[in-house]
Design an enzyme around this catalytic site. Structure first.
Site, mmCIF file in Angstrom:
data_model
loop_
_atom_site.group_PDB
_atom_site.id
_atom_site.type_symbol
_atom_site.label_atom_id
_atom_site.label_comp_id
_atom_site.label_asym_id
_atom_site.label_seq_id
_atom_site.Cartn_x
_atom_site.Cartn_y
_atom_site.Cartn_z
ATOM 1 N N HIS A 48 -10.389 -5.401 -3.246
ATOM 2 C CA HIS A 48 -9.032 -5.687 -2.781
ATOM 3 C C HIS A 48 -9.057 -6.075 -1.322
ATOM 4 C CE1 HIS A 48 -9.902 -1.398 -2.322
ATOM 5 N NE2 HIS A 48 -9.150 -1.415 -1.232
ATOM 6 N N ASN A 106 -12.520 -3.380 2.934
ATOM 7 C CA ASN A 106 -13.399 -2.219 3.056
ATOM 8 C C ASN A 106 -14.395 -2.252 1.898
ATOM 9 O OD1 ASN A 106 -11.965 -1.252 5.303
ATOM 10 N ND2 ASN A 106 -10.494 -0.201 3.993
ATOM 11 N N GLY A 134 -15.682 2.405 4.208
ATOM 12 C CA GLY A 134 -14.419 3.126 4.032
ATOM 13 C C GLY A 134 -13.682 2.792 2.747
ATOM 14 N N GLN A 135 -14.381 2.225 1.760
ATOM 15 C CA GLN A 135 -13.726 1.880 0.490
ATOM 16 C C GLN A 135 -13.464 3.142 -0.324
ATOM 17 O OE1 GLN A 135 -15.969 -0.824 -1.992
ATOM 18 N NE2 GLN A 135 -14.292 -1.084 -3.452
ATOM 19 N N HIS A 169 -6.782 -5.956 2.180
ATOM 20 C CA HIS A 169 -5.631 -5.391 2.873
ATOM 21 C C HIS A 169 -5.077 -6.482 3.785
ATOM 22 C CE1 HIS A 169 -6.604 -0.966 2.256
ATOM 23 N NE2 HIS A 169 -7.800 -1.493 2.044
ATOM 24 N N ASP A 226 0.845 -1.192 0.000
ATOM 25 C CA ASP A 226 0.000 0.000 0.000
ATOM 26 C C ASP A 226 0.880 1.241 0.000
ATOM 27 O OD1 ASP A 226 -3.223 0.511 1.040
ATOM 28 O OD2 ASP A 226 -1.826 2.190 1.068
HETATM 29 P P1 5GP Z 1 -9.582 1.247 0.393
HETATM 30 O O1 5GP Z 1 -9.622 2.571 1.115
HETATM 31 O O2 5GP Z 1 -10.367 1.317 -0.890
HETATM 32 O O3 5GP Z 1 -9.950 0.072 1.241
HETATM 33 O O4 5GP Z 1 -8.061 0.994 0.039
HETATM 34 C C1 5GP Z 1 -7.416 1.615 -1.022
HETATM 35 C C2 5GP Z 1 -5.948 1.640 -0.670
HETATM 36 O O5 5GP Z 1 -5.218 1.905 -1.846
HETATM 37 C C3 5GP Z 1 -5.571 2.712 0.348
HETATM 38 O O6 5GP Z 1 -5.046 2.107 1.515
HETATM 39 C C4 5GP Z 1 -4.523 3.556 -0.388
HETATM 40 O O7 5GP Z 1 -3.456 3.959 0.430
HETATM 41 C C5 5GP Z 1 -4.073 2.628 -1.506
HETATM 42 N N1 5GP Z 1 -3.641 3.300 -2.707
HETATM 43 C C6 5GP Z 1 -4.240 4.334 -3.336
HETATM 44 N N2 5GP Z 1 -3.573 4.674 -4.452
HETATM 45 C C7 5GP Z 1 -2.511 3.829 -4.530
HETATM 46 C C8 5GP Z 1 -1.440 3.693 -5.481
HETATM 47 O O8 5GP Z 1 -1.337 4.408 -6.480
HETATM 48 N N3 5GP Z 1 -0.525 2.728 -5.228
HETATM 49 C C9 5GP Z 1 -0.608 1.912 -4.124
HETATM 50 N N4 5GP Z 1 0.341 0.999 -3.969
HETATM 51 N N5 5GP Z 1 -1.611 2.014 -3.223
HETATM 52 C C10 5GP Z 1 -2.543 2.954 -3.418
#
Ligand code: 5GP
Ligand code: ZN
Length: 114
Positions: free
Chosen positions: A100, A87, A93-94, A102, A31
């Protein structure tokens, strides 16, 4: 694939990521904003917008992603424990609309989530 999807672009290689894991169905990469010492995203190659959009045909894929998380936890020596988070939707919180997992580990975590 939606042309504006960040994780589809990473899967396609159009945006770089350090692939610490890859198989026929998914990739894993750190991340960009890690919340724990180990924070790996496990992303299916197929675009599925969220867990809420998963349907019966995705059942093997969902199991595959969980197994990839277990394998990555072993290779990253998360022997003291870890957390797998999906998420989902606004209240979940998505922020990236491509399913995906985590994989979080390397420090103690509290419960319940905020
Ligand atoms: P969500 O909030 O949808 O559960 O998780 C999305 C995750 O993607 C976040 O933790 C954020 O830090 C990560 N993320 C967003 N943009 C990028 C990127 O360009 N590269 C990487 N490696 N992670 C990213
Ligand atoms: Zn996508």
């Amino acid at each position: 694939m939606p042309t504006d999807c960040l994780f589809c672009k990473i899967v396609a290689g159009a945006i770089p990521a350090n692939r610490v894991y890859e198989d026929e169905l998914c990739i894993g990469f750190p991340d960009i904003n890690p919340q724990t010492p180990t924070h790996i995203l496990i992303v299916p190659k197929e675009h599925v917008a969220s867990q809420a959009k998963a349907v019966e045909k995705h059942k093997p894929l969902l199991g595959h992603l969980m197994m990839a998380a277990a394998d990555l936890a072993r290779t990253h020596k998360l022997d003291r424990g870890y957390r797998v988070v999906v998420n989902t939707g606004d209240e979940g919180g998505q922020t990236v609309q491509h399913l995906h997992l985590h994989l979080l580990g390397g420090r103690a975590m509290s419960w319940p989530p905020g």
